[in-house]
Write an enzyme that holds these catalytic residues in place. Sequence first.
Site, short mmCIF file in Angstrom:
data_model
loop_
_atom_site.label_atom_id
_atom_site.label_comp_id
_atom_site.label_asym_id
_atom_site.label_seq_id
_atom_site.Cartn_x
_atom_site.Cartn_y
_atom_site.Cartn_z
CG HIS A 263 -2.16 0.86 0.80
ND1 HIS A 263 -2.03 2.51 1.23
CD2 HIS A 263 -3.36 0.56 0.53
CE1 HIS A 263 -3.26 2.67 0.84
NE2 HIS A 263 -3.97 1.94 0.55
CG ASP A 314 -8.54 -4.33 -3.30
OD1 ASP A 314 -9.64 -3.99 -2.96
OD2 ASP A 314 -7.81 -3.28 -3.70
N1 CMC Z 1 4.11 -7.41 -4.94
C1 CMC Z 1 5.38 -7.33 -5.21
N2 CMC Z 1 6.18 -6.26 -4.83
C2 CMC Z 1 5.59 -5.31 -4.44
C3 CMC Z 1 4.19 -5.10 -4.28
C4 CMC Z 1 3.43 -6.24 -4.61
N3 CMC Z 1 2.20 -6.22 -4.51
N4 CMC Z 1 3.84 -4.08 -4.08
C5 CMC Z 1 5.01 -3.34 -3.80
N5 CMC Z 1 6.03 -3.93 -4.16
C6 CMC Z 1 7.45 -3.46 -4.47
C7 CMC Z 1 7.77 -3.07 -5.61
O1 CMC Z 1 8.18 -4.08 -6.61
C8 CMC Z 1 9.13 -2.01 -5.26
O2 CMC Z 1 10.24 -3.01 -4.91
P1 CMC Z 1 11.39 -2.38 -5.45
O3 CMC Z 1 11.66 -1.08 -4.75
O4 CMC Z 1 12.37 -3.33 -5.14
O5 CMC Z 1 11.36 -2.13 -6.72
C9 CMC Z 1 8.38 -1.68 -3.81
O6 CMC Z 1 7.71 -2.71 -3.41
C10 CMC Z 1 7.71 -0.35 -3.97
O7 CMC Z 1 6.65 -0.63 -4.78
P2 CMC Z 1 5.79 0.85 -5.75
O8 CMC Z 1 4.96 0.12 -6.82
O9 CMC Z 1 6.58 1.75 -6.20
O10 CMC Z 1 4.83 0.96 -4.54
P3 CMC Z 1 3.79 2.09 -4.77
O11 CMC Z 1 3.50 2.77 -3.39
O12 CMC Z 1 3.70 2.81 -5.83
O13 CMC Z 1 2.45 0.85 -4.81
C11 CMC Z 1 0.72 -0.42 -4.78
C12 CMC Z 1 1.40 0.61 -4.11
C13 CMC Z 1 -0.66 -0.65 -4.09
C14 CMC Z 1 0.26 -0.08 -6.14
C15 CMC Z 1 1.77 -1.63 -4.72
O14 CMC Z 1 1.94 -2.24 -3.59
C16 CMC Z 1 0.91 -2.67 -5.75
O15 CMC Z 1 1.12 -2.88 -6.88
N6 CMC Z 1 0.08 -3.65 -4.92
C17 CMC Z 1 -0.43 -4.89 -5.82
C18 CMC Z 1 -1.79 -4.29 -6.24
C19 CMC Z 1 -2.81 -3.78 -5.16
O16 CMC Z 1 -2.98 -4.81 -4.53
N7 CMC Z 1 -3.54 -2.70 -5.29
C20 CMC Z 1 -4.52 -2.55 -4.40
C21 CMC Z 1 -4.16 -1.24 -3.47
S1 CMC Z 1 -4.82 -0.85 -2.12
C22 CMC Z 1 -6.59 -0.61 -2.52
C23 CMC Z 1 -6.75 0.26 -3.61
O17 CMC Z 1 -5.99 1.23 -3.73
O18 CMC Z 1 -8.00 0.09 -4.31
#
Ligand code: CMC
Length: 378
Positions: A263, A314
């Site tokens: 998140h 989710d």
């Molecule tokens: N699986 C694997 N690695 C992850 C994940 C994940 N679900 N989430 C974050 N990471 C890693 C990512 O690979 C990165 O690693 P590195 O720095 O080594 O490259 C690091 O954590 C930071 O990730 P980011 O994508 O830059 O983080 P963010 O704050 O932009 O993303 C997020 C937040 C929710 C988009 C992400 O955690 C994600 O893609 N999660 C999976 C999709 C998901 O469950 N979305 C629902 C979010 S909550 C409800 C909503 O918003 O509706």
Amino acid sequence: MDKQGSQLIRGLEGVVAAETRLCDLDGTHGRLAYAGYDIEDLARRATFEEVCHLLWWGELPTAAQLDKTTLALIAARAIPKELIQAFGLVPKDTDPMRVLQAAVAMLGMRDPDATDNSRAANLRKAVRLTSQLATAICAHHRVRSGQEPVAPAADLSHAANTLYMLTGRRPTAVVAKAFDASLTLYAEHELNASTFTTRVIVSTQSDMHSAVAGGVGALKGPLHGGAGEAVMRTLMEIGEVKNVDAFTQKALAEKRRLMGFGHRVYTAGDPRAAILRGMAEEACRQSGQFKWYEMAVKLHERVHAAKTLIPNVDFYSAPLFYSLGIPVDLFTPVIAAARIAGWTANIVEQHDDNRLIRPRGDYVGPTRRAFGPLDTRG
Ligand code: CMC
């Protein structure tokens, strides 16, 4: 830094873009409150109708106010027959979120207040859209399944009526309460991508239907509301509890993005996930499909141990919705049917204190290029 000396903040992480009285989100301590009321109290002790009233009018309703809001929501449940006819023209395999986006736009064509951005009109539209979205989602599902849409039942709550319109069966009190609580948990979440989208749209003095159609488009993506559906597809891919370890090792080795984990704001855990976990456990047990809960728990433990990623809202809503009988490709529309309360409340708030939302881009492409006529290029 861009050329004007402004800081480039990728993904607008940590940027504060609005004052709000709707949602208080403390990501460090894993706390969430709507208008000052803790999410756990609201999910366990209030109805979705009370939460809508709180978001739209800023206070929990008195009994008389709740009657009024409930009756207004019930009165607004019907959708134009032309919309139902249009559902019959949609290819059967169309993503229901795409249909929902078009449905919101069509509802705007029929709404008597469509272009009135006054507070009073926006609150009337908030009530109407909240009821109509649920009806539209269910009616489209019935039509694509070759069934007659189920007319709304005026004696049922918003949550119970939604399940009734979807399945044609009145849900038990336990199922209706679980669904009602999940609508509350999804109702509002500060400046998430879809809510921010709605605010950007109305900041141009555009109207609520245009903003909500945009919000539906933003919610659809798998990094946002589309994650719930993706979680269920992951659990189905895993298939059995005994396969979780092998799946997790392979997914981590392939650096696969694990849906329902991580998140942007919560670092210590998503409080909604903790509540949904208990609800999923109960619902999976009741439905005789306990393996989905067991699989989710094991995946949670393995991923958390390997990557310290937290499950988000989710993650446990997926086995919950599945065991409530909601079709997997309707998980995201159902989230929209809850988040409409927050979207509309944010739209009212944005209109109350509006300034055009217009950030800058830092140009990084080539500059001062000589223009060549068409026949000289290639
Ligand atoms: N699986 C694997 N690695 C992850 C994940 C994940 N679900 N989430 C974050 N990471 C890693 C990512 O690979 C990165 O690693 P590195 O720095 O080594 O490259 C690091 O954590 C930071 O990730 P980011 O994508 O830059 O983080 P963010 O704050 O932009 O993303 C997020 C937040 C929710 C988009 C992400 O955690 C994600 O893609 N999660 C999976 C999709 C998901 O469950 N979305 C629902 C979010 S909550 C409800 C909503 O918003 O509706």
